[in-house]
Write a protein that holds these residues in place. Structure first.
Motif, PDB file in Angstrom:
ATOM      1  N   GLU A 192       0.814  -1.215   0.000  1.00  9.25           N
ATOM      2  CA  GLU A 192       0.000   0.000   0.000  1.00  9.25           C
ATOM      3  C   GLU A 192       0.848   1.266   0.000  1.00  9.25           C
ATOM      4  N   THR A 216      -6.923   5.066  14.865  1.00  6.44           N
ATOM      5  CA  THR A 216      -6.502   4.628  13.541  1.00  6.44           C
ATOM      6  C   THR A 216      -6.149   5.877  12.737  1.00  6.44           C
ATOM      7  N   CYS A 248      -6.468   7.770   8.853  1.00  6.55           N
ATOM      8  CA  CYS A 248      -7.078   7.857   7.530  1.00  6.55           C
ATOM      9  C   CYS A 248      -5.991   8.217   6.517  1.00  6.55           C
ATOM     10  N   ASP A 249      -5.935   7.503   5.403  1.00  7.51           N
ATOM     11  CA  ASP A 249      -4.864   7.708   4.427  1.00  7.51           C
ATOM     12  C   ASP A 249      -4.806   9.142   3.905  1.00  7.51           C
ATOM     13  N   GLU A 304      -9.422   6.254   1.156  1.00  7.50           N
ATOM     14  CA  GLU A 304      -8.784   5.072   1.719  1.00  7.50           C
ATOM     15  C   GLU A 304      -8.044   4.369   0.588  1.00  7.50           C
ATOM     16  N   LYS A 340      -5.697   1.349  -1.037  1.00  8.03           N
ATOM     17  CA  LYS A 340      -5.383  -0.081  -0.964  1.00  8.03           C
ATOM     18  C   LYS A 340      -4.245  -0.366  -1.935  1.00  8.03           C
ATOM     19  N   ALA A 355     -13.075  -2.082   2.505  1.00  7.33           N
ATOM     20  CA  ALA A 355     -12.504  -0.753   2.247  1.00  7.33           C
ATOM     21  C   ALA A 355     -13.587   0.323   2.285  1.00  7.33           C
ATOM     22  N   GLN A 396     -14.533   0.862   5.890  1.00  5.78           N
ATOM     23  CA  GLN A 396     -13.451   1.548   6.584  1.00  5.78           C
ATOM     24  C   GLN A 396     -13.471   3.044   6.257  1.00  5.78           C
ATOM     25  N   ALA A 397     -13.579   3.385   4.980  1.00  7.43           N
ATOM     26  CA  ALA A 397     -13.616   4.795   4.565  1.00  7.43           C
ATOM     27  C   ALA A 397     -14.856   5.486   5.124  1.00  7.43           C
ATOM     28  N   TYR A 418     -14.250   6.259   8.795  1.00  4.28           N
ATOM     29  CA  TYR A 418     -13.367   7.421   8.936  1.00  4.28           C
ATOM     30  C   TYR A 418     -14.146   8.708   8.693  1.00  4.28           C
ATOM     31  N   ILE A 427     -12.474   5.189  -2.187  1.00  4.54           N
ATOM     32  CA  ILE A 427     -11.463   4.151  -2.018  1.00  4.54           C
ATOM     33  C   ILE A 427     -10.778   3.979  -3.365  1.00  4.54           C
TER      34      ILE A 427
END
Length: 164
Positions: free
Chosen positions: A40, A76, A78-79, A92, A94, A123, A126-127, A130, A141
């Motif tokens: 990633e 956590t 967040c990207d 997010e 991957k 994914a 998860q996004a 967030y 994503i």
């Protein structure tokens, strides 16, 4: 406000195209990353960052990476969070090898059923989490080649469980 942000983004994208940014370069990088089963972090550095900044034209002032998200006592990160004016969305990321298994012929898909299963479903959830915890209305994503962009907050007063 959203239209101003989109206009500014479009103008920036046009400038990048004038500067001869070649999307074929991204395709070549994607193929190389896929061949070497990139993780990633490499996918973000070599593909997603270039898409966000060079191809789509977002400025580094609009983007923050690894935003801290606190949920249920867990922390956590967040990207990406992209903010401009009153508009914001989370991204997010991957790794390049994660296949979202969606039809390229479809431009729209309901966030229920098959799409919420497997890696793509994880994914999306998860996004969405967030975005919920950061109070951001939209999420995306990506694996560098495929992007799924969706509203992350319900505005119709139905619980999220009924969205699935």
């Amino acid at each position: 406000m959203l239209s101003r942000a989109l206009d500014r983004n479009r103008e920036s994208t046009e400038r990048n195209m004038e500067n001869r940014f070649d999307p074929k370069t991204l395709i070549s990088k994607y193929n190389s990353l896929a061949l070497h089963e990139a993780n990633e972090a490499n996918t973000r550095l070599k593909l997603i960052d270039e898409t966000v900044f060079d191809l789509l034209g977002w400025s580094k002032q609009d983007v923050s990476v690894e935003d801290r998200v606190s949920q249920d006592g867990n922390i956590t990160y967040c990207d990406y969070v992209i903010r401009t004016g009153m508009t914001a969305f989370v991204v997010e990321a991957k790794r390049v090898g994660v296949d979202f298994q969606i039809s390229s012929a479809k431009r729209r898909e309901h966030l229920r059923g098959k799409i919420l299963k497997g890696e793509v479903g994880s994914a999306i959830k998860q996004a969405r989490e967030y975005a919920y915890h950061l109070g951001i209305p939209f999420a995306a994503i990506t694996n560098g080649a495929q992007w799924i962009i969706f509203p992350a907050q319900r505005t119709d007063q139905l619980p999220t469980e009924e969205w699935q």
